[in-house]
Design a protein around this motif. Structure first.
Motif, mmCIF file in Angstrom:
data_model
loop_
_atom_site.group_PDB
_atom_site.id
_atom_site.type_symbol
_atom_site.label_atom_id
_atom_site.label_comp_id
_atom_site.label_asym_id
_atom_site.label_seq_id
_atom_site.Cartn_x
_atom_site.Cartn_y
_atom_site.Cartn_z
ATOM 1 N N ASN A 124 5.399 6.636 -1.764
ATOM 2 C CA ASN A 124 4.761 5.763 -2.762
ATOM 3 C C ASN A 124 3.424 6.327 -1.220
ATOM 4 O OD1 ASN A 124 5.980 5.665 -5.010
ATOM 5 N ND2 ASN A 124 6.860 3.727 -4.594
ATOM 6 N N GLY A 125 4.478 6.011 0.075
ATOM 7 C CA GLY A 125 3.518 6.434 1.083
ATOM 8 C C GLY A 125 2.679 5.318 2.006
ATOM 9 N N GLY A 126 4.552 4.664 1.962
ATOM 10 C CA GLY A 126 4.748 3.167 2.635
ATOM 11 C C GLY A 126 5.433 2.198 1.815
ATOM 12 N N GLY A 127 5.816 1.006 2.815
ATOM 13 C CA GLY A 127 5.992 -0.020 2.413
ATOM 14 C C GLY A 127 7.096 -0.882 3.039
ATOM 15 N N VAL A 128 7.096 -2.078 2.942
ATOM 16 C CA VAL A 128 7.500 -3.044 4.329
ATOM 17 C C VAL A 128 9.363 -3.471 3.994
ATOM 18 C CG1 VAL A 128 6.972 -5.702 4.832
ATOM 19 C CG2 VAL A 128 5.367 -3.772 3.797
ATOM 20 N N ILE A 129 9.930 -4.028 4.988
ATOM 21 C CA ILE A 129 11.310 -3.752 4.945
ATOM 22 C C ILE A 129 11.568 -5.293 5.542
ATOM 23 C CG2 ILE A 129 13.115 -3.164 5.337
ATOM 24 C CD1 ILE A 129 13.154 -0.432 4.806
ATOM 25 N N LEU A 130 11.633 -6.452 5.028
ATOM 26 C CA LEU A 130 12.503 -7.751 5.759
ATOM 27 C C LEU A 130 13.550 -7.674 6.458
ATOM 28 C CD1 LEU A 130 11.024 -9.861 7.721
ATOM 29 C CD2 LEU A 130 11.354 -11.294 5.545
ATOM 30 N N ASN A 131 14.413 -7.948 6.785
ATOM 31 C CA ASN A 131 15.474 -8.581 6.994
ATOM 32 C C ASN A 131 15.783 -10.034 7.607
ATOM 33 O OD1 ASN A 131 16.413 -5.621 6.417
ATOM 34 N ND2 ASN A 131 16.334 -4.768 8.956
#
Length: 250
Positions: A124-131
Motif C-alpha cells: 500500500n506504499g507505507g504505514g505506521v507501527i506502534l509497539n
C-alpha cells in the motif's frame, strides 16, 4: 484522512483507550482480542467503524489469517501492538512455563503481527507501527525478570523494524509507560494485598516522581499522535511516558 487501525488487546485498559481515541477521530478500528465478549461490552453501540475480531496473537497462523482477511477489504494503515501480559518474579522464581508464556505473547505476538502486516503495508506504499514497550525496557524493576526481558525485546524490535523499512514508507515507534491505572492494577492489588489496596495503590503511585499513575487516556493521546500524519518525521524512537520515573529516580 480516515485510516484503518488494528489494535491488539484493544478491548480493555490502555488498548481500549487507544481504540476509542481513534474511533472518536473518525477512523476505522479493528480490535484483535481473545476475550471478544468483554470487548463488545466495553464498546457497546460503538457503530460500524469498529470491528472486534477473535485472535490470540501468540498463534501465528491465526494472526496471518486475520491480517489477510482485513487486507482483503481495507488497507492496513496503522498497527498498534498493545496486547501483553505481566509476570512477577525473579529469575529464580520464574519457571520455564512462565517464561514461555510471556515470550509467546509479549515477544512472538508482536513479531507475528508485524510479520503479517508489513507485506500489506509495503504493497500500500507505507504505514505506521506502534509497539507498547515499558519503562522495564530501560531500567531494572524488582521482581519483573521475565516481563522486563520481553519488553526489552519489544524495544529492540522497534528499532530494527524502523531501520529495515524506512525506505518503504513504514514508520515504527514505541511508547514506554510507567504504571498506568487500569483494571489490571486494581485486580492485582485486590488479589495480592487484600484489605491494603488503598495503601499499596498510594505506594505504587508515588514511585513515579510526578506522584501518580498515568491514565490510559494519556497513553492513548500519545499513541494517536505517533500514528498520525503530524508525526510523519518520527520513526525509530521510543517515548517514555513515565512521570519522570527513568530520569528523575536515578
Amino acid at each position: 484522512m480516515p485510516k484503518n487501525v488494528i489494535v491488539t488487546g484493544g478491548g480493555s485498559g490502555i488498548g481500549a483507550a487507544i481504540s476509542r481515541v481513534f474511533l472518536d477521530k473518525g477512523h476505522t478500528v479493528f480490535i484483535l482480542e481473545r476475550d471478544t465478549g468483554a470487548a463488545e461490552k466495553v464498546f457497546a453501540g460503538a457503530g460500524a467503524h469498529l470491528h472486534i475480531i477473535s485472535c490470540d496473537v501468540s498463534d501465528q497462523a491465526r494472526v496471518a489469517a486475520v491480517m489477510d482477511d482485513i487486507a482483503a477489504s481495507a488497507t492496513i494503515d496503522v498497527l498498534v501492538n498493545n496486547a501483553g501480559i505481566s509476570h512477577i518474579g525473579t529469575v529464580e522464581t520464574t519457571s520455564e512455563a512462565d517464561m514461555d508464556k510471556l515470550f509467546a505473547v509479549n515477544v512472538k505476538g508482536v513479531y507475528h503481527c508485524i510479520h503479517a502486516a508489513i507485506p500489506h503495508m509495503r504493497q500500500n506504499g507505507g504505514g505506521v507501527i506502534l509497539n507498547m514497550a515499558s519503562i522495564a525496557s530501560h531500567v531494572g524493576i524488582a521482581d519483573r525478570f521475565a516481563y522486563s526481558m520481553t519488553k526489552g525485546a519489544v524495544l529492540a524490535m522497534t528499532y530494527s523494524v524502523a531501520k529495515d523499512y524506512v525506505a518503504d514508507g513504514i514508520r515504527c515507534n514505541s511508547i514506554s509507560p510507567a504504571r498506568v491505572h487500569t483494571p489490571f492494577v486494581d485486580g492485582f492489588l485486590a488479589q495480592n494485598y487484600p484489605g491494603k489496596e488503598s495503601e499499596m495503590y498510594d505506594k505504587l503511585s508515588k514511585t513515579q516522581p510526578i506522584g501518580r499513575m498515568a491514565r490510559p487516556e494519556e497513553v492513548a493521546r500519545l499513541a494517536y499522535f505517533l500514528c498520525s500524519d503530524d508525526a510523519s518525521f518520527t520513526t525509530g524512537t521510543d517515548y517514555p511516558l513515565d512521570g519522570g520515573f527513568i530520569r528523575l529516580n536515578s
